[in-house]
Design a protein around this motif. Sequence first.
Motif, PDB file in Angstrom:
ATOM      1  N   LEU A  35       0.771  -1.313  -0.039  1.00 45.09           N
ATOM      2  CA  LEU A  35      -0.003   0.136   0.055  1.00 45.09           C
ATOM      3  C   LEU A  35       0.678   1.191  -0.032  1.00 45.09           C
ATOM      4  N   THR A  36       1.904   1.427   0.730  1.00 46.37           N
ATOM      5  CA  THR A  36       2.693   2.568   0.843  1.00 46.37           C
ATOM      6  C   THR A  36       3.419   2.722  -0.545  1.00 46.37           C
ATOM      7  N   ILE A  37       3.694   1.979  -1.341  1.00 49.87           N
ATOM      8  CA  ILE A  37       4.309   2.215  -2.658  1.00 49.87           C
ATOM      9  C   ILE A  37       3.044   2.692  -3.461  1.00 49.87           C
ATOM     10  N   LYS A  38       1.882   2.084  -3.499  1.00 49.53           N
ATOM     11  CA  LYS A  38       1.000   2.534  -4.458  1.00 49.53           C
ATOM     12  C   LYS A  38       0.405   3.986  -4.004  1.00 49.53           C
ATOM     13  N   TYR A  39       0.451   4.200  -2.841  1.00 48.91           N
ATOM     14  CA  TYR A  39       0.039   5.331  -2.316  1.00 48.91           C
ATOM     15  C   TYR A  39       0.927   6.476  -2.660  1.00 48.91           C
ATOM     16  N   SER A  85      12.463  -1.820 -11.550  1.00 49.40           N
ATOM     17  CA  SER A  85      11.815  -0.829 -12.479  1.00 49.40           C
ATOM     18  C   SER A  85      10.448  -1.434 -13.041  1.00 49.40           C
ATOM     19  N   GLY A  86      10.605  -2.876 -13.365  1.00 55.80           N
ATOM     20  CA  GLY A  86       9.668  -3.393 -13.943  1.00 55.80           C
ATOM     21  C   GLY A  86       8.297  -3.850 -12.912  1.00 55.80           C
ATOM     22  N   VAL A  87       8.920  -3.879 -11.536  1.00 55.46           N
ATOM     23  CA  VAL A  87       7.725  -3.902 -10.526  1.00 55.46           C
ATOM     24  C   VAL A  87       7.106  -2.481 -10.426  1.00 55.46           C
ATOM     25  N   LEU A  88       7.994  -1.463 -10.478  1.00 55.59           N
ATOM     26  CA  LEU A  88       7.170  -0.258 -10.295  1.00 55.59           C
ATOM     27  C   LEU A  88       6.257   0.037 -11.516  1.00 55.59           C
ATOM     28  N   LEU A 104       6.379  -9.086  -3.811  1.00 53.91           N
ATOM     29  CA  LEU A 104       7.486  -8.573  -3.585  1.00 53.91           C
ATOM     30  C   LEU A 104       8.095  -9.317  -2.350  1.00 53.91           C
ATOM     31  N   ASP A 105       9.214  -9.800  -2.328  1.00 58.00           N
ATOM     32  CA  ASP A 105      10.059  -9.972  -1.045  1.00 58.00           C
ATOM     33  C   ASP A 105      10.226  -8.674  -0.124  1.00 58.00           C
ATOM     34  N   ARG A 106      10.676  -8.957   1.015  1.00 61.20           N
ATOM     35  CA  ARG A 106      10.918  -7.979   1.918  1.00 61.20           C
ATOM     36  C   ARG A 106      11.781  -6.766   1.458  1.00 61.20           C
ATOM     37  N   GLN A 107      12.852  -7.374   1.068  1.00 64.72           N
ATOM     38  CA  GLN A 107      14.090  -6.654   0.571  1.00 64.72           C
ATOM     39  C   GLN A 107      13.882  -5.794  -0.810  1.00 64.72           C
ATOM     40  N   SER A 108      13.130  -6.305  -1.551  1.00 66.02           N
ATOM     41  CA  SER A 108      12.780  -5.587  -2.902  1.00 66.02           C
ATOM     42  C   SER A 108      11.587  -4.594  -2.641  1.00 66.02           C
ATOM     43  N   ARG A 109      10.850  -4.781  -1.566  1.00 65.95           N
ATOM     44  CA  ARG A 109      10.097  -3.675  -1.181  1.00 65.95           C
ATOM     45  C   ARG A 109      10.533  -2.749  -0.492  1.00 65.95           C
ATOM     46  N   ARG A 137       8.381   0.071   7.849  1.00 66.36           N
ATOM     47  CA  ARG A 137       9.077  -1.260   7.099  1.00 66.36           C
ATOM     48  C   ARG A 137       8.672  -2.502   8.048  1.00 66.36           C
ATOM     49  N   GLN A 138       8.884  -2.107   9.426  1.00 66.54           N
ATOM     50  CA  GLN A 138       8.445  -3.212  10.169  1.00 66.54           C
ATOM     51  C   GLN A 138       7.063  -3.589  10.301  1.00 66.54           C
ATOM     52  N   VAL A 139       6.247  -2.774  10.265  1.00 64.78           N
ATOM     53  CA  VAL A 139       4.609  -2.859  10.072  1.00 64.78           C
ATOM     54  C   VAL A 139       4.338  -3.666   8.778  1.00 64.78           C
ATOM     55  N   LEU A 140       4.918  -3.206   7.903  1.00 69.27           N
ATOM     56  CA  LEU A 140       4.765  -3.663   6.481  1.00 69.27           C
ATOM     57  C   LEU A 140       5.307  -4.853   6.134  1.00 69.27           C
ATOM     58  N   SER A 141       6.307  -5.400   7.123  1.00 76.96           N
ATOM     59  CA  SER A 141       6.927  -6.640   6.375  1.00 76.96           C
ATOM     60  C   SER A 141       6.342  -7.850   6.930  1.00 76.96           C
TER      61      SER A 141
END
Length: 141
Positions: A35-39, A85-88, A104-109, A137-141
């Motif tokens: 959600l953070t990325i999309k937001y 970039s493909g994920v973006l 997405l794995d945790r590191q990629s996110r 990061r902790q909440v979303l992982s």
Amino acid sequence: FRNTIQQKEINPELYLFLKNWFIFLNDKEDGLGNLTIKYMLELSEYIGFQPVNNFDESRPFFDTLEAQFVASDATNKYCVSEALSGVLFRFLQTSRDDIQYIRLDRQSRSDLLDKLIQYFQLHLENFRDLKSIDILRQVLS
């Protein structure tokens, strides 16, 4: 919000955008990791620096300074890796209702979030470091 919204004028479109996001978050029960990325991507449109969605095989790297996909990273510190970039691009194509299907794995996110923060820092005057990012990061992982 303080770091991103600097307008003093009334902005009904931005208000409605934020209101709809709060309602969406309140109703969402799972799949919160993306959600953070999309937001951030959607917010960038409302505050005036939406990424140019020109991704294709000849432009596989997102350049945070140029705000568009480019042909080569040429060790450019502003370019996102080809994989991220493909994920973006997928985030740009996917509705907020369906972003939980982007795996997405945790590191990629975390890496993509760092690049989006860089993107905001480059395009917003006075955008400061986010103190709450480690908690997020902790909440979303």
